[in-house]
Design a protein around this motif. Structure first.
Motif, PDB file in Angstrom:
ATOM      1  N   ALA A 133       1.145  -0.844  -0.364  1.00 32.88           N
ATOM      2  CA  ALA A 133       0.096   0.280   0.297  1.00 32.88           C
ATOM      3  C   ALA A 133       1.224   0.963   0.423  1.00 32.88           C
ATOM      4  O   ALA A 133       0.593   2.135  -0.675  1.00 32.88           O
ATOM      5  N   THR A 134       2.195   1.485   0.581  1.00 33.17           N
ATOM      6  CA  THR A 134       2.616   2.663   0.820  1.00 33.17           C
ATOM      7  C   THR A 134       3.512   2.665  -0.336  1.00 33.17           C
ATOM      8  O   THR A 134       3.261   3.434  -1.440  1.00 33.17           O
ATOM      9  N   ALA A 135       3.867   1.993  -1.870  1.00 37.52           N
ATOM     10  CA  ALA A 135       4.726   1.365  -2.422  1.00 37.52           C
ATOM     11  C   ALA A 135       3.494   1.960  -3.676  1.00 37.52           C
ATOM     12  O   ALA A 135       3.983   3.199  -4.464  1.00 37.52           O
ATOM     13  N   LEU A 136       2.276   1.094  -3.436  1.00 39.77           N
ATOM     14  CA  LEU A 136       1.084   2.357  -4.369  1.00 39.77           C
ATOM     15  C   LEU A 136       0.739   3.827  -4.168  1.00 39.77           C
ATOM     16  O   LEU A 136       0.766   4.665  -5.124  1.00 39.77           O
ATOM     17  N   SER A 137       1.152   4.407  -3.307  1.00 41.52           N
ATOM     18  CA  SER A 137       0.872   5.570  -2.643  1.00 41.52           C
ATOM     19  C   SER A 137       2.288   6.140  -2.909  1.00 41.52           C
ATOM     20  O   SER A 137       2.029   7.546  -3.942  1.00 41.52           O
ATOM     21  N   VAL A 138       3.498   5.800  -3.358  1.00 40.72           N
ATOM     22  CA  VAL A 138       4.217   6.086  -3.321  1.00 40.72           C
ATOM     23  C   VAL A 138       4.191   6.703  -5.055  1.00 40.72           C
ATOM     24  O   VAL A 138       4.566   7.585  -5.321  1.00 40.72           O
ATOM     25  N   GLY A 173       1.620   6.649  -6.979  1.00 43.00           N
ATOM     26  CA  GLY A 173       0.550   7.563  -7.117  1.00 43.00           C
ATOM     27  C   GLY A 173       0.996   9.052  -6.854  1.00 43.00           C
ATOM     28  O   GLY A 173       0.952   9.970  -8.114  1.00 43.00           O
ATOM     29  N   LEU A 174       1.588   8.734  -6.040  1.00 46.22           N
ATOM     30  CA  LEU A 174       1.520  10.432  -5.715  1.00 46.22           C
ATOM     31  C   LEU A 174       3.452  10.803  -6.967  1.00 46.22           C
ATOM     32  O   LEU A 174       3.423  12.330  -6.755  1.00 46.22           O
ATOM     33  N   ALA A 175       3.865   9.785  -7.007  1.00 45.97           N
ATOM     34  CA  ALA A 175       4.939  10.333  -8.095  1.00 45.97           C
ATOM     35  C   ALA A 175       4.364  10.819  -9.838  1.00 45.97           C
ATOM     36  O   ALA A 175       4.801  11.662  -9.951  1.00 45.97           O
ATOM     37  N   PHE A 176       3.346   9.755  -9.725  1.00 46.03           N
ATOM     38  CA  PHE A 176       2.511   9.677 -10.747  1.00 46.03           C
ATOM     39  C   PHE A 176       1.540  11.902 -10.927  1.00 46.03           C
ATOM     40  O   PHE A 176       2.062  12.695 -11.698  1.00 46.03           O
ATOM     41  N   TRP A 177       1.337  11.570 -10.454  1.00 41.86           N
ATOM     42  CA  TRP A 177       0.262  12.675  -9.623  1.00 41.86           C
ATOM     43  C   TRP A 177       1.577  14.069  -9.786  1.00 41.86           C
ATOM     44  O   TRP A 177       1.050  15.365 -10.613  1.00 41.86           O
ATOM     45  N   ALA A 178       2.695  13.954  -8.684  1.00 42.69           N
ATOM     46  CA  ALA A 178       3.125  15.093  -8.972  1.00 42.69           C
ATOM     47  C   ALA A 178       4.328  15.158 -10.808  1.00 42.69           C
ATOM     48  O   ALA A 178       4.740  16.464 -10.946  1.00 42.69           O
ATOM     49  N   TYR A 179       4.189  14.077 -11.389  1.00 38.20           N
ATOM     50  CA  TYR A 179       4.639  14.042 -12.929  1.00 38.20           C
ATOM     51  C   TYR A 179       3.911  14.960 -13.786  1.00 38.20           C
ATOM     52  O   TYR A 179       4.110  15.455 -14.530  1.00 38.20           O
ATOM     53  N   GLN A 180       2.474  14.484 -13.626  1.00 37.00           N
ATOM     54  CA  GLN A 180       1.377  15.020 -13.974  1.00 37.00           C
ATOM     55  C   GLN A 180       1.290  16.360 -14.233  1.00 37.00           C
ATOM     56  O   GLN A 180       0.751  17.659 -15.114  1.00 37.00           O
ATOM     57  N   GLU A 181       1.285  16.995 -12.245  1.00 38.82           N
ATOM     58  CA  GLU A 181       1.618  18.377 -12.033  1.00 38.82           C
ATOM     59  C   GLU A 181       2.342  19.632 -12.721  1.00 38.82           C
ATOM     60  O   GLU A 181       2.547  20.427 -13.225  1.00 38.82           O
ATOM     61  N   ASN A 182       3.669  18.726 -13.250  1.00 40.09           N
ATOM     62  CA  ASN A 182       4.793  19.197 -13.023  1.00 40.09           C
ATOM     63  C   ASN A 182       4.698  19.733 -14.796  1.00 40.09           C
ATOM     64  O   ASN A 182       5.204  20.902 -15.248  1.00 40.09           O
TER      65      ASN A 182
END
Length: 115
Positions: A8-13, A15-24
């Motif tokens: 769950a922690t790895a998936l959340s990391v 997911g957050l990396a993907f979100w940060a990539y999109q926001e960038n």
């Protein structure tokens, strides 16, 4: 249970990396559009300054006087003279008539009340 927590922690990391990539990339696109709009505004202001200069050049009093004299036969324009102009305080504005259609008699409104 620990394994589930790690997954769950790895998936959340991830997911957050993907979100940060999109926001960038969204931020980069917004900055690019802002720079383009600023550039367009600069070009529009420069064009507006050129148009104002052309307008001032075309509305020179000596040029307009010359055009009025050249086209007097067709247009009937008289040459401009300083005595043709007036001041704002010399303008006679029409008096507005005050018309009250449905008047209310206010003299008897307090007659029925006791102080």
């Amino acid at each position: 249970m620990k394994t589930l927590l790690y997954i769950a922690t790895a998936l959340s990391v991830l997911g957050l990396a993907f979100w940060a990539y999109q926001e960038n990339y969204a931020t980069q696109q917004a900055l690019k559009e802002t720079r383009k709009l600023q550039r367009d505004i600069g070009h529009a202001r420069a064009r507006l300054n050129v148009l104002r200069a052309e307008w001032a050049y075309l509305n020179r009093p000596d040029r307009l006087r010359e055009l009025a004299e050249l086209n007097y036969d067709r247009l009937g324009l008289l040459p401009l003279r300083p005595d043709q102009f007036g001041r704002v305080d010399e303008v006679a504005y029409p008096q507005a008539d005050l018309i009250i259609d449905n008047g209310v008699d206010v003299s008897n409104l307090n007659a029925g009340r006791q102080p």
